[in-house]
Write a protein that holds these residues in place. Structure first.
Motif, PDB file in Angstrom:
ATOM      1  N   LEU A  16      67.421   9.518  57.093  1.00 61.34           N
ATOM      2  CA  LEU A  16      68.818   9.214  57.377  1.00 61.34           C
ATOM      3  C   LEU A  16      69.771  10.264  56.805  1.00 61.34           C
ATOM      4  CD1 LEU A  16      68.913   5.349  56.941  1.00 61.34           C
ATOM      5  CD2 LEU A  16      68.718   6.698  59.036  1.00 61.34           C
ATOM      6  N   ASN A  17      69.393  10.886  55.690  1.00 67.67           N
ATOM      7  CA  ASN A  17      70.294  11.907  55.128  1.00 67.67           C
ATOM      8  C   ASN A  17      69.608  13.252  54.907  1.00 67.67           C
ATOM      9  OD1 ASN A  17      68.861  11.755  52.738  1.00 67.67           O
ATOM     10  ND2 ASN A  17      70.357  10.460  51.713  1.00 67.67           N
ATOM     11  N   GLY A  18      68.288  13.323  55.167  1.00 69.17           N
ATOM     12  CA  GLY A  18      67.593  14.600  55.086  1.00 69.17           C
ATOM     13  C   GLY A  18      67.176  15.027  53.699  1.00 69.17           C
ATOM     14  N   ILE A  19      67.677  14.347  52.703  1.00 68.19           N
ATOM     15  CA  ILE A  19      67.441  14.798  51.335  1.00 68.19           C
ATOM     16  C   ILE A  19      66.104  14.257  50.829  1.00 68.19           C
ATOM     17  CG2 ILE A  19      68.416  14.873  49.021  1.00 68.19           C
ATOM     18  CD1 ILE A  19      70.009  16.237  51.390  1.00 68.19           C
ATOM     19  N   SER A  20      65.354  15.127  50.198  1.00 69.57           N
ATOM     20  CA  SER A  20      64.087  14.700  49.622  1.00 69.57           C
ATOM     21  C   SER A  20      64.289  14.316  48.167  1.00 69.57           C
ATOM     22  CB  SER A  20      63.066  15.833  49.708  1.00 69.57           C
ATOM     23  OG  SER A  20      61.896  15.457  49.018  1.00 69.57           O
ATOM     24  N   MET A  54      79.267  22.412  52.550  1.00 73.49           N
ATOM     25  CA  MET A  54      79.201  22.638  53.995  1.00 73.49           C
ATOM     26  C   MET A  54      77.799  22.347  54.541  1.00 73.49           C
ATOM     27  SD  MET A  54      81.781  25.757  54.557  1.00 73.49           S
ATOM     28  CE  MET A  54      82.298  25.023  56.087  1.00 73.49           C
ATOM     29  N   TYR A  55      76.785  22.769  53.803  1.00 71.18           N
ATOM     30  CA  TYR A  55      75.420  22.435  54.221  1.00 71.18           C
ATOM     31  C   TYR A  55      74.467  22.561  53.050  1.00 71.18           C
ATOM     32  CZ  TYR A  55      74.673  27.560  54.845  1.00 71.18           C
ATOM     33  OH  TYR A  55      74.573  28.927  54.683  1.00 71.18           O
ATOM     34  N   GLU A  56      73.329  21.944  53.223  1.00 64.86           N
ATOM     35  CA  GLU A  56      72.263  22.077  52.225  1.00 64.86           C
ATOM     36  C   GLU A  56      70.926  22.076  52.949  1.00 64.86           C
ATOM     37  OE1 GLU A  56      71.950  18.640  49.508  1.00 64.86           O
ATOM     38  OE2 GLU A  56      73.418  17.651  50.790  1.00 64.86           O
ATOM     39  N   PHE A  57      69.953  22.684  52.315  1.00 67.19           N
ATOM     40  CA  PHE A  57      68.652  22.823  52.974  1.00 67.19           C
ATOM     41  C   PHE A  57      67.577  23.031  51.918  1.00 67.19           C
ATOM     42  CE2 PHE A  57      68.378  27.463  52.396  1.00 67.19           C
ATOM     43  CZ  PHE A  57      69.706  27.746  52.092  1.00 67.19           C
ATOM     44  N   HIS A  58      66.354  22.761  52.308  1.00 65.30           N
ATOM     45  CA  HIS A  58      65.229  22.940  51.398  1.00 65.30           C
ATOM     46  C   HIS A  58      64.686  24.359  51.482  1.00 65.30           C
ATOM     47  CE1 HIS A  58      65.133  18.480  51.744  1.00 65.30           C
ATOM     48  NE2 HIS A  58      64.995  18.624  50.448  1.00 65.30           N
ATOM     49  N   GLU A  59      64.498  24.942  50.338  1.00 61.19           N
ATOM     50  CA  GLU A  59      63.763  26.207  50.242  1.00 61.19           C
ATOM     51  C   GLU A  59      62.518  25.906  49.417  1.00 61.19           C
ATOM     52  OE1 GLU A  59      66.546  29.955  50.130  1.00 61.19           O
ATOM     53  OE2 GLU A  59      67.257  28.509  48.634  1.00 61.19           O
ATOM     54  N   MET A  60      61.413  25.799  50.091  1.00 61.48           N
ATOM     55  CA  MET A  60      60.195  25.340  49.425  1.00 61.48           C
ATOM     56  C   MET A  60      59.489  26.452  48.651  1.00 61.48           C
ATOM     57  SD  MET A  60      59.930  22.111  49.914  1.00 61.48           S
ATOM     58  CE  MET A  60      60.823  20.909  50.889  1.00 61.48           C
ATOM     59  N   ASN A  61      59.926  27.698  48.891  1.00 58.33           N
ATOM     60  CA  ASN A  61      59.316  28.830  48.196  1.00 58.33           C
ATOM     61  C   ASN A  61      57.797  28.843  48.338  1.00 58.33           C
ATOM     62  OD1 ASN A  61      61.838  29.853  47.116  1.00 58.33           O
ATOM     63  ND2 ASN A  61      61.826  28.035  45.817  1.00 58.33           N
ATOM     64  N   VAL A  62      57.354  28.622  49.566  1.00 61.01           N
ATOM     65  CA  VAL A  62      55.908  28.681  49.838  1.00 61.01           C
ATOM     66  C   VAL A  62      55.473  30.151  49.751  1.00 61.01           C
ATOM     67  CG1 VAL A  62      56.046  26.652  51.330  1.00 61.01           C
ATOM     68  CG2 VAL A  62      56.150  28.936  52.355  1.00 61.01           C
ATOM     69  N   PRO A  63      54.181  30.394  49.603  1.00 58.19           N
ATOM     70  CA  PRO A  63      53.705  31.780  49.533  1.00 58.19           C
ATOM     71  C   PRO A  63      54.111  32.572  50.777  1.00 58.19           C
ATOM     72  CG  PRO A  63      51.946  30.248  48.956  1.00 58.19           C
ATOM     73  CD  PRO A  63      53.078  29.419  49.469  1.00 58.19           C
ATOM     74  N   PRO A 148      76.782  13.853  59.545  1.00 57.86           N
ATOM     75  CA  PRO A 148      75.879  14.951  59.172  1.00 57.86           C
ATOM     76  C   PRO A 148      74.920  15.295  60.321  1.00 57.86           C
ATOM     77  CG  PRO A 148      76.081  13.407  57.350  1.00 57.86           C
ATOM     78  CD  PRO A 148      76.782  12.769  58.533  1.00 57.86           C
ATOM     79  N   PHE A 149      74.693  16.574  60.486  1.00 60.99           N
ATOM     80  CA  PHE A 149      73.781  17.090  61.522  1.00 60.99           C
ATOM     81  C   PHE A 149      72.490  17.460  60.792  1.00 60.99           C
ATOM     82  CE2 PHE A 149      72.906  21.199  64.105  1.00 60.99           C
ATOM     83  CZ  PHE A 149      72.056  20.545  64.970  1.00 60.99           C
ATOM     84  N   LEU A 150      71.469  16.653  61.070  1.00 54.91           N
ATOM     85  CA  LEU A 150      70.233  16.726  60.290  1.00 54.91           C
ATOM     86  C   LEU A 150      69.095  17.264  61.140  1.00 54.91           C
ATOM     87  CD1 LEU A 150      68.762  15.908  57.685  1.00 54.91           C
ATOM     88  CD2 LEU A 150      68.491  13.629  58.671  1.00 54.91           C
ATOM     89  N   GLN A 151      68.406  18.291  60.617  1.00 54.77           N
ATOM     90  CA  GLN A 151      67.286  18.878  61.350  1.00 54.77           C
ATOM     91  C   GLN A 151      66.097  19.116  60.419  1.00 54.77           C
ATOM     92  OE1 GLN A 151      68.752  22.164  64.338  1.00 54.77           O
ATOM     93  NE2 GLN A 151      70.077  22.208  62.555  1.00 54.77           N
TER      94      GLN A 151
END
Lengths: 193, 193
Positions: A16-20, A54-63, A148-151
């Motif tokens: 619903l909000n995209g946040i983990s 304005m926006y937020e997103f996950h940066e998982m820092n995968v290899p 919110p525009f969630l992807q």
């Protein structure tokens, strides 16, 4: 924080909000977006009064491994700077020949895309629509709705982000509100090299 | 049918049932699953009476290009053959060093994983949970709930599917109902090479 891709595991996202709750997001406030909006006066005036997220997103820092996948949620919030809708900075992939998929889970937005050859396109997204960003295309998410525009997004682990090209040159097109809906117009400040 | 990854485009998925009105799914019925379930007698008896759809998924037939992404929805339906829950065949990637992500959108299921080195794991998925299937891991979706188990998946365009290894050797573990919940047990028929 790094997501460990070497062992099977799972991560929870709130649909619903995209946040983990398992993993922090990177956040971009109005103050991080200097020079990105067309109407610089409106930008400065808004910033004097408030500094919205304005926006937020996950940066998982995968290899940075071509066999791994980067993924996460992106939440772009509604609003405008002058007539221009709130948007993400947008980026090319450093490894230009890598695609990305974005699945919209909530809200209404556009994916604005352009490649170095001068082709450009946009796709409108509502819940259940997925956009395929082809290889070589820069891409920016724009919230043209009121919530919110969630992807959910996924791309190759080693693709990388090139933000500098967009910050320097801008996009060919802008997305502005006109007569109560969105319109795609030429960016008067776009720099052809 | 092929999804064209060379130009920007979008595709609609129904977030409630996973099915895209834009693109057909590949379907696996009970009759396609001969030899996959432990209780062969229960399988044959069930097949005499009915031939239910066990799962369906999108095969977008994207180019076998390491810069592209394959994606789609997978819907695994509820049920059991004997004590064993309905499941997908499962597969390794042909390019073994490629990961896959599965985001659960509906239902309740497990992702059962094992690699050629003998490591195995399972992750339970409910809406919003995403499993990261690491490089080298075979993966099978198992519906342990009562409604369709719906997942969005994404992996590298050239990864490919190796179904044969699982069809020949089986999985090390089975997922069965025991006392009203699921239990992971050893597969008595698993063939060590």
């Amino acid at each position: 924080m790094k997501f460990d891709t070497s062992i099977p595991s799972n991560i929870l996202f709130d649909l619903l909000n995209g946040i983990s709750p398992d993993f922090p997001t990177s956040k971009r406030f109005l103050s991080n977006m200097k020079g990105m909006f067309s109407d610089e006066k409106a930008y400065e005036e808004m910033l004097k009064k408030e500094n919205p997220l304005m926006y937020e997103f996950h940066e998982m820092n995968v290899p940075e491994d071509a066999g791994d996948l980067a993924f996460g949620m992106s939440a772009a919030y509604p609003g405008k700077v002058g007539d221009e809708y709130f948007m993400t900075k947008g980026h090319f992939h450093t490894v230009l020949e890598t695609a990305e998929v974005y699945l919209c889970l909530k809200g209404r937005g556009l994916m604005l895309m352009e490649n170095p050859e001068g082709d450009w396109a946009y796709e409108e997204l509502t819940p259940g629509r997925m956009v395929y960003v082809p290889q070589r295309y820069a891409h920016r998410s724009i919230n043209v709705g009121t919530e919110p525009f969630l992807q959910f997004f996924c791309f190759r682990g080693d693709a990388g982000h090139d933000y500098g090209t967009i910050e320097t040159k801008g996009y060919r097109k802008l997305v502005v509100e006109k007569n109560g809906t969105y319109a795609i117009i030429d960016n008067p400040k776009w720099k052809q090299e």
